[in-house]
Scaffold this active site. Structure first.
Site, PDB file in Angstrom:
ATOM      1  N   ARG A   1      15.162  20.840  -0.242  1.00  0.00           N
ATOM      2  CA  ARG A   1      14.316  20.870   0.987  1.00  0.00           C
ATOM      3  C   ARG A   1      14.624  22.492   1.695  1.00  0.00           C
ATOM      4  O   ARG A   1      15.755  22.715   2.492  1.00  0.00           O
ATOM      5  CB  ARG A   1      14.749  20.023   2.161  1.00  0.00           C
ATOM      6  CG  ARG A   1      13.941  20.088   3.478  1.00  0.00           C
ATOM      7  CD  ARG A   1      13.940  18.976   4.301  1.00  0.00           C
ATOM      8  NE  ARG A   1      13.048  17.908   4.024  1.00  0.00           N
ATOM      9  CZ  ARG A   1      12.378  17.009   4.543  1.00  0.00           C
ATOM     10  NH1 ARG A   1      12.755  16.736   5.913  1.00  0.00           N
ATOM     11  NH2 ARG A   1      11.305  16.141   3.964  1.00  0.00           N
TER      12      ARG A   1
ATOM     13  N   HIS B   1       4.982  19.389  -0.284  1.00  0.00           N
ATOM     14  CA  HIS B   1       5.868  18.176  -0.052  1.00  0.00           C
ATOM     15  C   HIS B   1       5.208  17.060  -1.066  1.00  0.00           C
ATOM     16  O   HIS B   1       4.867  16.105  -0.850  1.00  0.00           O
ATOM     17  CB  HIS B   1       5.613  17.682   1.461  1.00  0.00           C
ATOM     18  CG  HIS B   1       6.687  16.804   1.815  1.00  0.00           C
ATOM     19  ND1 HIS B   1       7.785  16.402   0.847  1.00  0.00           N
ATOM     20  CD2 HIS B   1       6.851  16.126   2.849  1.00  0.00           C
ATOM     21  CE1 HIS B   1       8.439  15.612   1.733  1.00  0.00           C
ATOM     22  NE2 HIS B   1       8.099  15.430   2.811  1.00  0.00           N
TER      23      HIS B   1
ATOM     24  N   GLN C   1       6.262  13.348  -1.067  1.00  0.00           N
ATOM     25  CA  GLN C   1       5.434  12.667  -0.040  1.00  0.00           C
ATOM     26  C   GLN C   1       3.986  12.349  -0.572  1.00  0.00           C
ATOM     27  O   GLN C   1       3.523  11.088  -0.327  1.00  0.00           O
ATOM     28  CB  GLN C   1       5.063  13.562   1.198  1.00  0.00           C
ATOM     29  CG  GLN C   1       4.568  12.877   2.459  1.00  0.00           C
ATOM     30  CD  GLN C   1       5.291  11.788   2.953  1.00  0.00           C
ATOM     31  OE1 GLN C   1       6.516  11.927   3.300  1.00  0.00           O
ATOM     32  NE2 GLN C   1       4.950  10.458   2.927  1.00  0.00           N
TER      33      GLN C   1
ATOM     34  N   ASP D   1      -0.631  14.591  10.315  1.00  0.00           N
ATOM     35  CA  ASP D   1       0.666  15.023  10.316  1.00  0.00           C
ATOM     36  C   ASP D   1       0.847  15.741  11.696  1.00  0.00           C
ATOM     37  O   ASP D   1       0.231  16.033  12.563  1.00  0.00           O
ATOM     38  CB  ASP D   1       0.947  15.952   9.125  1.00  0.00           C
ATOM     39  CG  ASP D   1       2.356  16.267   8.783  1.00  0.00           C
ATOM     40  OD1 ASP D   1       3.094  15.677   9.844  1.00  0.00           O
ATOM     41  OD2 ASP D   1       2.486  17.235   8.404  1.00  0.00           O
TER      42      ASP D   1
ATOM     43  N   CYS E   1       3.051  11.117   7.259  1.00  0.00           N
ATOM     44  CA  CYS E   1       4.407  11.043   6.739  1.00  0.00           C
ATOM     45  C   CYS E   1       5.589  10.851   7.506  1.00  0.00           C
ATOM     46  O   CYS E   1       6.562  10.622   6.941  1.00  0.00           O
ATOM     47  CB  CYS E   1       4.238  12.526   6.085  1.00  0.00           C
ATOM     48  SG  CYS E   1       4.007  13.851   7.286  1.00  0.00           S
TER      49      CYS E   1
ATOM     50  N   ARG F   1       8.565   6.252  -0.723  1.00  0.00           N
ATOM     51  CA  ARG F   1       9.332   7.521  -0.878  1.00  0.00           C
ATOM     52  C   ARG F   1      10.168   7.364  -2.241  1.00  0.00           C
ATOM     53  O   ARG F   1      10.501   8.224  -3.040  1.00  0.00           O
ATOM     54  CB  ARG F   1       9.642   8.237   0.149  1.00  0.00           C
ATOM     55  CG  ARG F   1       8.757   8.642   1.360  1.00  0.00           C
ATOM     56  CD  ARG F   1       7.986  10.128   0.715  1.00  0.00           C
ATOM     57  NE  ARG F   1       9.201  11.166   0.348  1.00  0.00           N
ATOM     58  CZ  ARG F   1       9.582  11.823   1.288  1.00  0.00           C
ATOM     59  NH1 ARG F   1       9.569  12.021   2.527  1.00  0.00           N
ATOM     60  NH2 ARG F   1      10.776  12.726   0.657  1.00  0.00           N
TER      61      ARG F   1
HETATM   62  N1   CP Z   1       8.363  12.440   5.804  1.00  0.00           N
HETATM   63  C1   CP Z   1       9.523  13.162   5.809  1.00  0.00           C
HETATM   64  O1   CP Z   1       9.786  14.003   4.784  1.00  0.00           O
HETATM   65  O2   CP Z   1      10.441  12.757   6.409  1.00  0.00           O
HETATM   66  P1   CP Z   1      11.553  13.433   6.878  1.00  0.00           P
HETATM   67  O3   CP Z   1      11.515  14.800   7.207  1.00  0.00           O
HETATM   68  O4   CP Z   1      12.504  12.639   7.628  1.00  0.00           O
HETATM   69  O5   CP Z   1      12.757  13.550   5.549  1.00  0.00           O
HETATM   70  N1  NVA Z   2       4.597  18.954   8.058  1.00  0.00           N
HETATM   71  C1  NVA Z   2       5.748  18.536   8.437  1.00  0.00           C
HETATM   72  C2  NVA Z   2       6.258  17.530   7.501  1.00  0.00           C
HETATM   73  C3  NVA Z   2       7.600  16.709   7.755  1.00  0.00           C
HETATM   74  C4  NVA Z   2       7.872  15.565   6.949  1.00  0.00           C
HETATM   75  C5  NVA Z   2       7.043  19.601   8.467  1.00  0.00           C
HETATM   76  O1  NVA Z   2       6.811  20.399   7.587  1.00  0.00           O
HETATM   77  O2  NVA Z   2       7.621  19.647   9.342  1.00  0.00           O
END
Ligand code: CP
Ligand code: NVA
Length: 306
Positions: free
Chosen positions: A103, A130, A133, A224, A263, A291
């Site tokens: 990440r 993502h 997701q 989101d 998400c 997930r």
């Molecule tokens: N949806 C998602 O990726 O959640 P987190 O940021 O908590 O991992």
């Molecule tokens: N768009 C959001 C998704 C979090 C799971 C971010 O990148 O913060």
């Protein structure tokens, strides 16, 4: 079917590979015992430049359920690219680990991990995509609808990493997708163009609009947070622009929107109301559960013993 080397963006997948992952995820979900040794003897490094709840827990527990072992790395032992280069980081991790889940802030970083490492890399969220997701979300949709090519999925809000991956997933599934954003907050133009080409190949479509009425009759509406991790804006700067795009019960009823998706984490009272988020048409916890199953399907495909 061609073997996948990495899972960085759904753009790298054929329709057959995408649908095969959804099928495998369904099998992993319904018959976990069959996959309990799929990652036996395998270790994965799960690496985080940003916070996480769902991703961290679903990967750690998911890897354990497949008989594998995960090593969590945050930035406390030296930020990625600062203590040493991303290339050296990737080369060293590849000496011990069988896979990397990353990440990162920049999508370039996951690409570099894949380029310089020698093991499969899974993108668990970058600024651009993502994919884990979106795969989980399409598993949730596949559980509700027999034919994904007949659904209308609508995304309302900020055109971001989640939007990009959902758009590509919808295009691969041949679904109708509408993305509704305030002016100036549309998804990346290049991703839109590439997605429209993929959609055309599979009988799907991608339409962008600023008008909420374009959501009319959606089988599922997705939103989101208005501000993503790493975005340099304050709520105050954008609130007035985004408020009309809140997903609330009045919008759900007036436009006959069926399922609600998010998400998470959600900012209740901003992009969605508590009533809709907790409503009986909300799929948010199914998405969260999925997930793990979707990611397990990805890991089995990339580095599994089966
Ligand atoms: N949806 C998602 O990726 O959640 P987190 O940021 O908590 O991992
Ligand atoms: N768009 C959001 C998704 C979090 C799971 C971010 O990148 O913060």
């Amino acid at each position: 079917m061609e073997k996948l080397s990495h899972f960085l963006t759904l753009k790298d997948l054929t329709q057959q590979q995408f649908l095969a992952l959804i099928d495998l995820a369904k099998q992993v979900k319904t018959n976990p015992a069959q996959f309990s040794q799929a990652l036996a003897g395998k270790s994965l490094v799960t690496l985080y430049e940003k916070p996480s709840l769902r991703t961290r827990v679903s990967f750690d527990i998911g890897i354990a359920k497949l008989g594998g072992h995960s090593v969590y790395l945050d930035q406390n032992n030296g930020a990625l690219g600062k203590r040493e280069s991303v290339a050296d980081f990737a080369k060293n991790i590849s000496c011990w680990a069988d896979g990397i889940v990353a990440r990162t802030f920049s999508h370039k970083t996951v690409e570099q991990l894949a380029e310089f490492g020698t093991v499969p890399v899974i993108n668990s969220l970058s600024d651009m995509y993502h994919p884990c997701q979106a795969l989980a979300d399409f598993l949730a949709l596949a559980e509700q609808f027999d034919d994904l090519s007949k659904i209308k999925l609508v995304y309302i809000g900020d055109g971001n990493n989640v939007t990009h991956s959902l758009m590509i997933a919808a295009a691969l599934a041949g679904s109708e997708m509408v993305v509704i954003c305030p002016e100036g907050h549309f998804p990346d133009g290049k991703v839109v163009q590439e997605t429209q080409e993929i959609a055309k190949q599979h009988g799907g479509s991608l339409v962008l609009s600023t008008e909420l009425t374009a959501a009319q009759g959606a089988d599922a509406v997705y939103t989101d947070t208005w501000i993503s991790m790493g975005d340099n804006v304050s709520l105050q700067d954008i609130e007035a622009k985004f408020s009309p795009y809140q997903v609330n019960q009045q919008l759900m009823d007036s436009l006959q929107l069926n399922f609600f998706m998010h998400c998470q984490p959600a900012h209740i009272g901003e992009e969605v109301t508590q009533q809709v988020f907790d409503g009986e048409k909300s799929l948010v916890l199914v998405q969260a559960e999925n997930r793990m199953h979707a990611q397990n399907a990805v890991m089995i495909t990339l580095l599994g013993n089966l």
